[in-house]
Design an enzyme around this catalytic site. Structure first.
Site, PDB file in Angstrom:
ATOM      1  CB  SER A  63      -0.934   0.013   1.198  1.00 13.65           C
ATOM      2  OG  SER A  63      -2.033  -0.795   0.897  1.00 13.65           O
ATOM      3  CE  LYS A  66      -4.338   1.069  -1.033  1.00  9.14           C
ATOM      4  NZ  LYS A  66      -3.966  -0.209  -0.504  1.00  9.14           N
ATOM      5  CE1 TYR A 191      -4.461  -0.977  -4.479  1.00  7.70           C
ATOM      6  CE2 TYR A 191      -5.139  -3.266  -4.667  1.00  7.70           C
ATOM      7  CZ  TYR A 191      -4.786  -2.180  -3.888  1.00  7.70           C
ATOM      8  OH  TYR A 191      -4.746  -2.315  -2.518  1.00  7.70           O
ATOM      9  CE1 TYR A 243      -4.719   0.792   4.346  1.00  9.48           C
ATOM     10  CE2 TYR A 243      -3.208  -0.339   5.813  1.00  9.48           C
ATOM     11  CZ  TYR A 243      -3.592   0.029   4.548  1.00  9.48           C
ATOM     12  OH  TYR A 243      -2.846  -0.354   3.485  1.00  9.48           O
ATOM     13  CB  VAL A 261      -0.088  -5.844   4.157  1.00 14.05           C
ATOM     14  CG1 VAL A 261      -1.363  -5.259   4.711  1.00 14.05           C
ATOM     15  CG2 VAL A 261      -0.179  -6.077   2.668  1.00 14.05           C
TER      16      VAL A 261
HETATM   17  N1  GLU Z   1      -2.316  -5.609  -1.976  1.00 15.67           N
HETATM   18  C1  GLU Z   1      -2.907  -5.380  -0.689  1.00 15.67           C
HETATM   19  C2  GLU Z   1      -4.397  -5.473  -0.843  1.00 15.67           C
HETATM   20  O1  GLU Z   1      -4.924  -4.842  -1.696  1.00 15.67           O
HETATM   21  C3  GLU Z   1      -2.479  -4.050  -0.142  1.00 15.67           C
HETATM   22  C4  GLU Z   1      -2.945  -3.841   1.252  1.00 15.67           C
HETATM   23  C5  GLU Z   1      -1.969  -3.081   2.109  1.00 15.67           C
HETATM   24  O2  GLU Z   1      -0.766  -3.008   1.857  1.00 15.67           O
HETATM   25  O3  GLU Z   1      -2.429  -2.554   3.110  1.00 15.67           O
HETATM   26  O4  GLU Z   1      -5.056  -6.189  -0.155  1.00 15.67           O
END
Ligand code: GLU
Length: 307
Positions: A63, A66, A191, A243, A261
């Site tokens: 993430s 992002k 993505y 988050y 993650v």
């Molecule tokens: N590829 C992960 C997902 O979309 C990214 C989530 C993350 O890094 O928090 O579930």
């Protein structure tokens, strides 16, 4: 300030925590990572780096990507982007469907999965197709990291797609509300390829410099975005970067940051440096357990928080 001694001390202090968290296990490619690893790098404006631990080991940025896709979307669309994506913390897990249904397919912010999938859709519109959108984001990441070797892991990207039911559901839900233009599989696939990019703490802390310096790379002088856009991205990192634990991170660390993650966390010290810390064991909110603690220790020891 003796940054090397400070991060050495931090590495020693977080050592007992390594292995306490849980490695992301939603895909086999991530579940196999040894949780007892740690690295931290600071990059100053002249490019000087201070590292401790496994700072050359590549990991899945997940993430953290992002931040980079949001940067490009904001650059191309400006405030028009906010018509399709909100800017408020979600207070919900990163892959929650419930809020998206209540809010008629408009994701709360660009750092939850629905938001980042929506940003990817906007980038596909801008670049004309999904392949180019993927390549251009990768090129941007290579440029801001000053490293042409950076690439995405096909194994991780394919595995994400095979297990990506929830992300596909988020995309389908947005599509049902007319808030997704391209084919669901193309958007989610792109993505996932961005999430599967692999970097180390040296590359990622270098990549944060443009956000520490009002959108301009302090080493090369390259202007990536405006000072105002850089300010907005930092603000969203501070309020939404972790988050439903974003408040906790702001409270304990006090820096704009974004976690993934894969166990990485990037952070920005405005006007001073970019930081990246990595440890794959995650806490209950999906953020690196030792990494969060290391950043908390860093701002406590140096006084370098934005507050
Ligand atoms: N590829 C992960 C997902 O979309 C990214 C989530 C993350 O890094 O928090 O579930």
């Amino acid at each position: 300030m003796d940054y090397q001694s400070i991060i050495n001390e931090i590495a020693e202090e977080v050592f007992p925590l390594l292995g306490d968290g849980k490695v992301a296990n939603y895909i086999p490619a991530l579940a196999g990572v040894n949780p007892k690893q740690f690295a931290m790098t600071l990059t100053l404006f002249d490019g000087t780096q201070y590292s401790v631990g496994k700072a050359d080991t590549l990991f899945s940025i997940q993430s953290i990507s992002k931040v980079f896709t949001f940067t490009l979307a904001l650059k191309f669309y400006g405030t028009d982007l906010y018509k399709r994506i909100g800017l408020e913390p979600s207070g919900n897990p990163f892959n929650s469907l419930v809020q998206l249904e209540y809010e008629k397919g408009k994701p709360r912010n660009p750092f939850i999965n629905a938001g980042a999938i929506n940003v990817t859709d906007a980038l596909i519109n801008h670049y004309g197709n999904d392949e180019t959108a993927y390549e251009e984001v990768l090129e941007f990441i290579r440029a801001i990291s000053d490293d042409k070797t950076i690439d995405s892991s096909d194994v991780v990207a394919i595995s994400e797609m095979e297990h990506g039911f929830r992300n596909l559901a988020l995309a389908n839900l947005m599509k049902s509300f007319n808030n997704l233009d391209n084919k669901v599989e193309d958007v989610v696939g792109t993505y996932f390829k961005h999430c599967a990019i692999e970097m180390n703490t040296k590359m990622l802390s270098r990549a944060m410099l443009y956000l520490s310096n009002d959108g301009v790379d302090p080493v090369t002088g390259q202007i990536y975005i405006t000072a105002s856009q850089s300010k907005r991205i930092n603000a969203v990192m501070l309020t939404c970067g972790h988050y439903d634990a974003s408040g906790d991170f702001a409270f304990n660390v006090g820096l704009p940051g974004k976690s993934g993650v894969g166990g990485g966390i990037v952070a920005v010290v405005p006007e001073v440096m970019g930081i990246c810390v990595w440890s794959p064991g995650l806490n209950a909110n999906g953020n690196s357990l030792a990494g969060t603690k290391a950043l908390e220790l860093f701002t406590t020891k140096t006084g370098l928080s934005i507050f």
